[in-house]
Scaffold this active site. Structure first.
Site, PDB file in Angstrom:
ATOM      1  N   CYS A 388      20.577  85.211  85.180  1.00 47.84           N
ATOM      2  CA  CYS A 388      21.945  84.352  85.092  1.00 47.84           C
ATOM      3  C   CYS A 388      22.276  83.780  85.705  1.00 47.84           C
ATOM      4  CB  CYS A 388      22.383  85.677  86.494  1.00 47.84           C
ATOM      5  SG  CYS A 388      23.941  85.552  85.803  1.00 47.84           S
ATOM      6  N   HIS A 513      20.156  90.681  86.532  1.00 49.80           N
ATOM      7  CA  HIS A 513      19.878  90.815  87.235  1.00 49.80           C
ATOM      8  C   HIS A 513      18.745  91.352  88.333  1.00 49.80           C
ATOM      9  CE1 HIS A 513      22.272  87.358  89.329  1.00 49.80           C
ATOM     10  NE2 HIS A 513      23.382  87.674  88.883  1.00 49.80           N
ATOM     11  N   GLU A 515      16.513  91.484  90.205  1.00 49.11           N
ATOM     12  CA  GLU A 515      15.752  91.099  90.803  1.00 49.11           C
ATOM     13  C   GLU A 515      16.649  92.446  92.255  1.00 49.11           C
ATOM     14  OE1 GLU A 515      17.826  89.139  89.778  1.00 49.11           O
ATOM     15  OE2 GLU A 515      19.213  88.426  91.129  1.00 49.11           O
TER      16      GLU A 515
HETATM   17  N1  GLN Z   1      28.279  81.004  87.414  1.00 37.00           N
HETATM   18  C1  GLN Z   1      27.624  81.988  86.169  1.00 37.00           C
HETATM   19  C2  GLN Z   1      28.673  82.689  85.876  1.00 37.00           C
HETATM   20  O1  GLN Z   1      29.714  83.451  86.496  1.00 37.00           O
HETATM   21  C3  GLN Z   1      26.556  82.827  86.624  1.00 37.00           C
HETATM   22  C4  GLN Z   1      26.521  84.278  87.671  1.00 37.00           C
HETATM   23  C5  GLN Z   1      25.451  84.402  88.514  1.00 37.00           C
HETATM   24  O2  GLN Z   1      24.099  83.553  88.498  1.00 37.00           O
HETATM   25  N2  GLN Z   1      25.713  85.395  88.942  1.00 37.00           N
HETATM   26  O3  GLN Z   1      28.503  83.654  84.647  1.00 37.00           O
END
Ligand code: GLN
Length: 541
Positions: A388, A513, A515
């Protein structure tokens, strides 16, 4: 069949692993062929976990259906190897917004709306509804916090009322401290806590005792006496390095059979199917216990590394992959801020790493340190996995240092940047509400053949969970690709980049994600291939 209930409470303090106990009992019941699912109640007035700080509350877990839930759901899914839905997460916020809605609709006309009977009644009906809808034999209800907290007092009352109407057993998790050099186990706090829980009209059927060392016979006797229970109902839950051992530990003490008996259910302890499920689980536990020593060095470079709970799923995903492909792993937690401002320092801190992970995160702090870690990995050919935020920063690093787009950034960290390589896209721009409005839940992606992603997934169609507001900016896609960044998966419907890779070596970043989808019995392909690459890196260095 009517759903029966197991209510898991903590009477002394929180943070003892109630989620692990709940997940372990649910796991054992499902191994017995019983349809059991866990539900979690959290007393806070937030509607969900989405607006909470991971540094205080641990990781925010996301389900397929976009629900942002407590990290215990990660434990549930990792143990049960199945996906849950948002209805299994009940919060104070959800309860009260439903009650107010009902009141405005006129459901309580003529009454003053009270905790008893109205709120308690609502909770009882909610639980029964979940049990019925999912055709459950057993609904396990984990009550967040500790008995006596104002936040869950009405919920505890609702559980007492549930027990008047349905078949319910209570399991209390307590803590037995050990004092002095001899480590004498003290039961007094538990005695007081039991008195407290009984004041609520609740008699636990089992007491699970968390302690440093195995429960002494004399301790068990004492707790049983004060709890009005047989000694066999006092369960040892002493510290273990491997949380996945817990179902086995509970089974060896006969908790599964005793719970099944208490609820008048039928288990299948004697069946070969049950035995082979238990054996499979034991084998996986042993595989985990074999890892950890002389392992490949994996760095997790994040901004919440002082609280490992903030990255619980990442840690577990690495553990699952290492157990399955027999690669020993040593995790190294690196605070990204410590990597800022000094290149020599970056070299020093990351030297010897065989793989680097930059996990998800929000906000500006520590971002430049993460970018330095990614640059180091690309320069030195150290396998990299970006999750992400880790994918977004992989694009930023590539834009700055390979495409020579000076100052390239995400507008999350520098709204005025000339090169908005990561930016807020379409639907996110004009939102005025923060709760539940990110790109959430399960999204499909089309994977390009011949890429690391395809090699790992062995499929061109994948689905992963998301939780973010920003995206790789399509205006920079061509510049990045022309300079060698591989765009290996996209979401076709919205034309969004999902996975990027370096052309050389092992470097992959996913907007999702993964994970959150890794389970002990089903490790995630991206983590498996990342660890393989890391093991190869160790062999060659
Ligand atoms: N801060 C970033 C976004 O809002 C990544 C978010 C995250 O890693 N879950 O896109």
């Amino acid at each position: 069949m009517q759903t029966k209930y197991i209510v898991v409470l903590g009477s002394l303090l929180s943070g003892l692993g109630k989620g692990i106990v709940t997940a372990s009992i649910a796991k054992l019941l499902t191994m017995h062929g019983i349809r059991a699912m866990p539900l979690k109640f959290d007393g806070y007035l937030n509607y969900d976990c989405g607006t909470m700080n991971p540094f205080r509350h641990g990781e925010v877990f996301v389900l397929d259906d976009k629900s942002e839930v407590d990290m215990d759901f990660g434990t549930y899914e990792r143990f049960l190897n199945r996906s849950l839905t948002g209805e299994f997460s009940l919060t104070g916020g959800k309860i009260f917004s439903a009650i107010i809605e009902k009141e405005r609709r006129g459901d309580f006309l003529g009454n003053d709306v009270q905790f008893v009977p109205h709120v308690a009644e609502y909770i009882v009906e909610y639980l029964k509804g979940v049990g019925k809808k999912n055709a459950l034999d057993v609904l396990l209800v984990e009550v967040g916090g500790t008995v006596g907290d104002i936040e869950n007092s009405y919920f505890i009352e609702a559980m007492r009322e549930l027990a008047l109407r349905e078949q319910v057993i209570f399991i209390d998790l307590t803590y037995i401290p050990e004092l002095g050099a001899v480590g004498e186990q003290k039961t007094k706090p538990t005695q007081i806590a039991l008195r407290n829980i009984m004041q609520f009209g609740i008699q636990p059927s089992f007491i699970v005792c968390r302690s440093e060392k195995a429960l002494a016979d004399s301790t068990r006797k004492k707790v049983a006496l004060f709890a009005n229970l047989n000694e066999s109902a006092v369960i040892d839950d002493h510290n273990s390095d491997n949380i996945y051992r817990m179902p086995i530990l509970l089974m060896e003490q006969g908790l599964d059979d005793a719970v099944i008996k208490a609820l008048g259910l039928k288990g299948n302890a004697g069946d070969t199917a049950f035995k082979s499920k238990v054996n499979e689980w034991k084998k996986l536990c042993e595989a985990i216990e074999g890892t950890g020593k002389n392992g490949v060095n994996i760095a997790i470079v994040g901004k919440y590394t002082k609280l490992h709970d903030a990255y619980a799923s990442v840690k577990e995903a690495v553990t699952h992959a290492s157990a399955h492909n027999g690669v020993n792993v040593k995790l190294n937690w690196i605070e990204s801020e410590d990597l800022e401002g000094n290149t020599m320092h970056v070299e020093e801190m990351l030297r010897g790493m065989d793989g680097i992970i930059v996990p998800g995160g929000f906000g500006k702090r520590g971002i430049e340190g993460m970018i330095s870690a990614i640059g180091y990995a690309r320069d030195k050919g150290v396998p990299y996995l970006g999750l992400c935020l880790g994918m977004q920063l992989m694009a930023v690093e590539f834009a700055r240092h390979v495409c020579n787009l000076e100052g390239a950034n995400s507008t999350e960290f520098n709204p005025g940047t000339k090169h908005k390589v990561v930016d807020i896209m379409g639907g996110q721009k004009d939102l005025d509400r923060k709760g539940g409005t990110m790109r959430l839940g399960l999204w499909p992606a089309a994977v390009r053949k011949g890429t690391i992603a395809y090699w790992a997934y062995e499929s061109t169609r994948v689905k992963e969970r998301h939780r973010h507001r920003y995206e790789l900016n399509n205006a920079y896609r061509k510049a990045l690709a022309d300079n060698g960044l591989v765009i290996s998966a996209i979401n076709e419907q919205n034309d969004l980049v999902e996975i990027i890779e370096w052309r050389d070596g092992f470097g992959i970043g996913t907007q999702a994600h993964p994970e959150l989808e890794s389970r002990l019995e089903r490790p995630h392909p991206l983590f498996l291939s990342f660890l393989k690459a890391a093991a190869e890196h160790k062999r060659q260095s």
